[in-house]
Scaffold this motif. Structure first.
Motif, PDB file in Angstrom:
ATOM      1  N   ASP A 165       0.834  -1.211   0.000  1.00 26.65           N
ATOM      2  CA  ASP A 165       0.000   0.000   0.000  1.00 26.65           C
ATOM      3  C   ASP A 165       0.865   1.257   0.000  1.00 26.65           C
ATOM      4  O   ASP A 165       0.578   2.225  -0.719  1.00 26.65           O
ATOM      5  N   LYS A 168       2.337   1.703  -3.493  1.00 27.16           N
ATOM      6  CA  LYS A 168       1.354   2.200  -4.459  1.00 27.16           C
ATOM      7  C   LYS A 168       1.057   3.683  -4.245  1.00 27.16           C
ATOM      8  O   LYS A 168       0.803   4.413  -5.215  1.00 27.16           O
ATOM      9  N   ASN A 169       1.102   4.108  -2.998  1.00 30.97           N
ATOM     10  CA  ASN A 169       0.746   5.494  -2.684  1.00 30.97           C
ATOM     11  C   ASN A 169       1.919   6.460  -2.788  1.00 30.97           C
ATOM     12  O   ASN A 169       1.743   7.677  -2.626  1.00 30.97           O
ATOM     13  N   ARG A 244       5.266   4.731 -13.845  1.00 37.86           N
ATOM     14  CA  ARG A 244       5.064   5.859 -12.948  1.00 37.86           C
ATOM     15  C   ARG A 244       6.426   6.502 -12.708  1.00 37.86           C
ATOM     16  O   ARG A 244       7.339   5.873 -12.182  1.00 37.86           O
ATOM     17  N   ASN A 248       4.687  11.396  -9.763  1.00 40.30           N
ATOM     18  CA  ASN A 248       3.431  10.712 -10.120  1.00 40.30           C
ATOM     19  C   ASN A 248       2.989  11.000 -11.548  1.00 40.30           C
ATOM     20  O   ASN A 248       1.801  11.203 -11.831  1.00 40.30           O
ATOM     21  N   LYS A 265      -1.607  10.986  -9.324  1.00 44.07           N
ATOM     22  CA  LYS A 265      -1.313   9.974  -8.314  1.00 44.07           C
ATOM     23  C   LYS A 265      -2.392   8.899  -8.300  1.00 44.07           C
ATOM     24  O   LYS A 265      -2.107   7.709  -8.158  1.00 44.07           O
ATOM     25  N   ARG A 269      -1.764   4.864  -8.953  1.00 40.50           N
ATOM     26  CA  ARG A 269      -2.164   3.904  -7.922  1.00 40.50           C
ATOM     27  C   ARG A 269      -3.146   2.886  -8.478  1.00 40.50           C
ATOM     28  O   ARG A 269      -3.063   1.687  -8.178  1.00 40.50           O
ATOM     29  N   SER A 270      -4.084   3.356  -9.290  1.00 40.06           N
ATOM     30  CA  SER A 270      -5.109   2.470  -9.848  1.00 40.06           C
ATOM     31  C   SER A 270      -4.505   1.435 -10.788  1.00 40.06           C
ATOM     32  O   SER A 270      -4.900   0.260 -10.767  1.00 40.06           O
ATOM     33  N   ASP A 273      -2.536  -1.182  -8.816  1.00 41.71           N
ATOM     34  CA  ASP A 273      -3.422  -2.047  -8.044  1.00 41.71           C
ATOM     35  C   ASP A 273      -3.897  -3.254  -8.857  1.00 41.71           C
ATOM     36  O   ASP A 273      -4.222  -4.291  -8.286  1.00 41.71           O
TER      37      ASP A 273
END
Length: 299
Positions: A165, A168-169, A244, A248, A265, A269-270, A273
């Motif tokens: 997490d 990804k962030n 990426r 971002n 961003k 992230r999407s 995921d």
């Protein structure tokens, strides 16, 4: 423990100075289909007519119908099952289900964390291998950004979900490389698939704000999917890189040609995921990514 297929003992680039408040690190710019058919021609033909507005399924059924052999079985092609020995050279890594080969590194510091395959079921007739993928990350960046938080944790103490997490962030430079396996895949099908999968993730991460920002989310999605223009051909072996970059910036390239970029961003992230989230395209690939991420902090 390090996965034996991913040599993180490769020579590493010099570690840059500590990450400042304003990032200054540089980021690099950035197939073999085989399936058998167990259903009859008549069922497939009826399905093709019924689902003519679904690009991927239509492509798949057309291919299925045109490749049935007289005895009812499609031609098979053998899989290349590869592995990496514990070597110090940057040996390519083979995705075992498709035999597609991925370089162990992209640029100076993006190392391969895991490989997998995106499969699509066609009306229960057969699972089609659409593309193989490899997930890369800037390992120098990861240690710099997350070393203080995770560097002292033992493998048992490390929370893989939290680490994923956090990754990804962040704005750690990463690339998801897609290598097309399904020979009849059209760019229209790719565009349609991302509209669905990335669109769902955008709504998921926007949360309660998704209804209020529906038009903005749709605009972001449309801009991303517009990169996949009908003029682009993606035969088997074509490469799509979704990267990426610093700040971002999501950059898309097709066979080495940049087709567009967006600073978002949420979009980055999407996309990530899809391959390393709670419901990934390939769960074994995600587990391999987790193991290799954890191993970075044990060196």
């Amino acid at each position: 423990m390090v996965s034996p297929r991913f040599p993180f003992w490769l020579p590493q680039p010099p570690k840059p100075p500590a990450r400042p408040d304003v990032p200054s690190r540089k980021s690099p710019s950035a197939s073999t289909v085989a399936f058998t058919v167990a259903a009859g021609v008549s069922a497939a033909a009826a399905a093709a007519s019924q689902y003519s507005n679904t690009p991927f399924l239509q492509d798949a059924l057309n291919f299925l119908l045109s490749n049935l052999s007289p005895n009812g079985n499609a031609n098979r092609s053998s899989h290349l099952w590869g592995s990496l020995s514990l070597a110090a050279d940057p040996t390519p890594v083979n995705e075992p289900k498709t035999g597609v080969s991925f370089p162990s590194a992209l640029g100076d510091s993006r190392r391969l964390l895991g490989v997998g395959v995106r499969r699509k079921s066609v009306f229960g007739l057969k699972n089609i291998d659409v593309y193989a993928f490899g997930v890369y990350a800037d390992t120098v960046d990861i240690k710099e950004v997350f070393g203080e938080k995770y560097g002292k944790a033992s493998p048992a103490e490390l929370d893989n979900k939290e680490l994923i997490d956090d990754l990804k962030n962040s704005d750690v430079c990463m690339t998801v490389r897609l290598q097309i396996v399904y020979g009849k895949l059209s760019i229209r099908s790719v565009r349609s698939a991302f509209e669905e999968s990335v669109g769902n993730r955008l709504q998921k991460f926007a949360g309660s704000e998704s209804s209020d920002n529906k038009e903005l989310l749709q605009s972001l999605l449309n801009r991303f999917t517009s990169f996949f223009k009908d003029e682009y051909k993606i035969p088997r072996g074509s490469i799509i890189d979704l990267s990426r970059e610093l700040g971002n910036v999501v950059r898309t390239t097709i066979d080495g040609k940049e087709v567009g970029s967006i600073q978002s961003k949420l979009l980055g992230r999407s996309i990530l995921d899809l391959y390393m989230g709670d419901d990934p395209f390939d769960r074994k690939a995600k587990e391999e990514i987790e193991r290799n991420l954890a191993s970075l902090f044990q060196q």
